[in-house]
Design a protein around this motif. Structure first.
Motif, mmCIF file in Angstrom:
data_model
loop_
_atom_site.group_PDB
_atom_site.id
_atom_site.type_symbol
_atom_site.label_atom_id
_atom_site.label_comp_id
_atom_site.label_asym_id
_atom_site.label_seq_id
_atom_site.Cartn_x
_atom_site.Cartn_y
_atom_site.Cartn_z
ATOM 1 N N ALA A 25 88.756 19.308 65.335
ATOM 2 C CA ALA A 25 89.502 19.271 64.078
ATOM 3 C C ALA A 25 88.684 19.893 62.952
ATOM 4 C CB ALA A 25 89.879 17.833 63.729
ATOM 5 N N THR A 28 88.398 23.799 63.542
ATOM 6 C CA THR A 28 89.597 24.602 63.347
ATOM 7 C C THR A 28 90.047 24.595 61.905
ATOM 8 O OG1 THR A 28 90.984 22.769 64.054
ATOM 9 C CG2 THR A 28 90.455 24.418 65.707
ATOM 10 N N THR A 30 92.608 23.691 58.608
ATOM 11 C CA THR A 30 94.030 23.961 58.404
ATOM 12 C C THR A 30 94.225 24.865 57.196
ATOM 13 O OG1 THR A 30 94.342 22.010 57.007
ATOM 14 C CG2 THR A 30 94.732 21.721 59.374
ATOM 15 N N LYS A 107 102.665 20.790 66.245
ATOM 16 C CA LYS A 107 102.055 20.153 67.422
ATOM 17 C C LYS A 107 101.489 21.194 68.393
ATOM 18 C CE LYS A 107 102.875 16.642 70.898
ATOM 19 N NZ LYS A 107 103.797 15.670 71.451
ATOM 20 N N ALA A 110 98.340 22.981 67.035
ATOM 21 C CA ALA A 110 97.088 22.245 67.219
ATOM 22 C C ALA A 110 96.560 22.439 68.642
ATOM 23 C CB ALA A 110 97.296 20.765 66.917
ATOM 24 N N GLU A 114 93.019 24.296 69.902
ATOM 25 C CA GLU A 114 92.049 23.742 70.850
ATOM 26 C C GLU A 114 91.792 24.709 71.999
ATOM 27 O OE1 GLU A 114 93.093 19.812 72.178
ATOM 28 O OE2 GLU A 114 93.123 19.019 70.137
ATOM 29 N N VAL A 126 94.653 26.105 61.757
ATOM 30 C CA VAL A 126 95.982 25.664 62.166
ATOM 31 C C VAL A 126 96.856 25.553 60.927
ATOM 32 C CG1 VAL A 126 97.294 23.763 63.193
ATOM 33 C CG2 VAL A 126 95.117 24.436 64.193
ATOM 34 N N PRO A 128 99.608 23.500 59.932
ATOM 35 C CA PRO A 128 100.279 22.302 60.424
ATOM 36 C C PRO A 128 101.786 22.271 60.152
ATOM 37 C CG PRO A 128 98.574 21.703 58.832
ATOM 38 C CD PRO A 128 98.588 23.190 58.942
#
Length: 144
Positions: A25, A28, A30, A107, A110, A114, A126, A128
């Motif tokens: 998290a 990566t 957002t 979803k 994400a 990964e 990402v 979101p």
């Protein structure tokens, strides 16, 4: 004693998995609508939509985004640069390219982040809110 050993091992595995999730998290990060829009306008990032082709045909996609469906990521990046470009219509990004991943609601984005991180990509973000946020904010949409 055997019971304590099993519990200790499971706790260590849990801690390892939890630490890995936190690291993913953090690595990566957002981006929001304005950041993605500005990056697309400046051509300073690649917005990779990981939805299936049928979704793009029915709903459209963010103008300037590229498509690589989530189930194909691992295989796609294992292919040659030429095969990648022929199949997906854009150059295969190098591992330090500024990639932003999105889907419909976040979803799958994400999960894609990964997967890309596990492949050695080190500049992943990402989005979101993904396509639903893009659309609700009035972002330009094209249909294929």
């Amino acid at each position: 004693m055997h019971f304590v050993t099993r519990i200790t091992r499971r706790l260590a595995q849990f801690n390892s998995n939890f630490s890995h999730s936190i690291a993913m998290a953090q690595s990566t990060g957002t981006l929001n609508f304005e950041e993605v829009r500005a990056g697309l306008e400046k051509k300073s990032l690649i917005y990779m939509d990981v939805r299936n082709q049928s979704e793009l045909q029915s709903d459209g996609k963010a103008v300037g985004s590229v498509n690589l469906p989530l189930p194909e990521i691992i295989e796609a990046f294992a292919s040659s640069d030429v095969d990648f470009k022929n199949k997906y219509g854009f150059d295969k990004p190098d591992k330090s390219a500024p990639l932003v991943v999105g889907c419909f609601a976040g979803k799958r984005a994400a999960a894609a982040g990964e997967q890309l991180t596990s492949l050695g990509f080190n500049n992943i973000k990402v989005y979101p809110g993904s396509f639903s946020d893009w659309k609700s904010n009035g972002g330009p949409i094209s249909k294929e």
